[in-house]
Design an enzyme around this catalytic site. Structure first.
Site, PDB file in Angstrom:
ATOM      1  N   LYS A   1      18.216  51.410  -5.180  1.00 55.11           N
ATOM      2  CA  LYS A   1      19.295  52.376  -4.973  1.00 55.11           C
ATOM      3  C   LYS A   1      19.091  53.442  -6.039  1.00 55.11           C
ATOM      4  O   LYS A   1      19.350  53.214  -7.218  1.00 55.11           O
ATOM      5  CB  LYS A   1      20.674  51.735  -5.100  1.00 55.11           C
ATOM      6  CG  LYS A   1      21.798  52.748  -4.936  1.00 55.11           C
ATOM      7  CD  LYS A   1      23.149  52.125  -5.202  1.00 55.11           C
ATOM      8  CE  LYS A   1      24.226  53.198  -5.178  1.00 55.11           C
ATOM      9  NZ  LYS A   1      25.480  52.724  -5.753  1.00 55.11           N
TER      10      LYS A   1
ATOM     11  N   TYR B   1      19.073  49.187  -9.126  1.00 56.28           N
ATOM     12  CA  TYR B   1      20.045  50.260  -9.059  1.00 56.28           C
ATOM     13  C   TYR B   1      19.779  51.150 -10.247  1.00 56.28           C
ATOM     14  O   TYR B   1      20.022  50.746 -11.391  1.00 56.28           O
ATOM     15  CB  TYR B   1      21.451  49.651  -9.067  1.00 56.28           C
ATOM     16  CG  TYR B   1      22.601  50.640  -9.091  1.00 56.28           C
ATOM     17  CD1 TYR B   1      22.455  51.942  -8.628  1.00 56.28           C
ATOM     18  CD2 TYR B   1      23.843  50.255  -9.561  1.00 56.28           C
ATOM     19  CE1 TYR B   1      23.530  52.827  -8.649  1.00 56.28           C
ATOM     20  CE2 TYR B   1      24.918  51.121  -9.571  1.00 56.28           C
ATOM     21  CZ  TYR B   1      24.748  52.411  -9.114  1.00 56.28           C
ATOM     22  OH  TYR B   1      25.805  53.272  -9.126  1.00 56.28           O
TER      23      TYR B   1
END
Length: 171
Positions: free
Chosen positions: A29, A1
Site C-alpha cells: 500500500k 504499508y
C-alpha cells in the site's frame, strides 16, 4: 504499508526488492507523496507485488501507473461513489471517473491532514453513515477547523453526482 508522513520511515523500491525475497510479502500500500513511486516499483519488480494506491488524491494517477487495488478511508462515508470511481478508472472510463474525482476532491484533500481519521469520521456522521466519535489519543475536530471542514463536506454532499452503473473491471 509505506506511509512516510505518518511513520517517519520511507520505504523505497530498493527496499521492496530486498523484501521480495520473502514470499509472505505480497502487496504494497503505497502512501508516499510521490506518485512516481508506483511505476518505479513496478519497473524494478514487475508484478511481484499487488500495488495499492494509498493516497486518495493519487487514485487516478495510481491506476494509470499500474496500481490494481486501492485503500480509501472515505469509502466509509461514500461507498457507492468510491467504488464507482475505482471501477471506472480500472475500466478506462476516464471522463466519468474524472467527474466523480473532481466532485470528491475537496474531501480527498483531507488525506494530508493530521486529523485524517477524524475527517473520515466527520464525513461519516454528516453523510449518515456512522458516528464522528473517536477514541483517545485522538480528539474530535472542533472550533473553526470543524466549521471549515463541515462546510466542505456539506458542499460535497449537496452536489452529489449521479453514479453510473458499471460492471466491475475485474469481471
Amino acid at each position: 504499508y509505506n506511509n512516510p508522513p505518518a511513520y517517519g520511515v520511507d520505504l523505497l523500491p530498493e527496499h521492496y526488492a530486498i523484501l521480495a525475497e520473502d514470499e509472505k510479502f505480497v502487496a504494497i500500500k503505497e502512501s508516499a507523496a510521490d506518485i512516481t513511486r508506483l511505476p518505479e516499483t513496478i519497473r524494478l519488480l514487475g508484478d511481484r507485488y499487488i500495488m495499492f494506491v494509498g493516497i486518495d488524491d493519487f487514485l487516478l494517477e495510481g491506476v494509470v501507473q499500474g496500481a490494481t487495488a486501492y485503500v480509501c478511508g472515505f469509502v466509509n462515508a461514500f461507498p457507492r461513489e468510491i467504488v464507482a470511481l475505482f471501477d471506472l478508472a480500472r475500466a478506462g472510463r476516464w471522463e466519468e471517473a474524472k467527474a466523480i474525482y473532481r466532485w470528491i476532491q475537496p474531501i480527498f484533500a483531507f488525506d494530508h491532514d493530521l486529523k485524517f481519521v477524524q475527517c473520515i469520521k466527520l464525513c461519516m456522521e454528516l453523510a449518515g453513515m456512522g458516528s464522528e466519535r473517536v477514541r483517545p489519543p485522538r480528539y474530535m475536530i472542533d472550533g473553526q477547523d470543524r466549521k471549515a471542514k463541515e462546510a466542505i463536506i456539506r458542499g460535497v454532499l449537496e452536489s452529489r453526482p449521479a453514479i453510473p452503473e458499471i460492471a466491475k473491471a475485474a469481471e
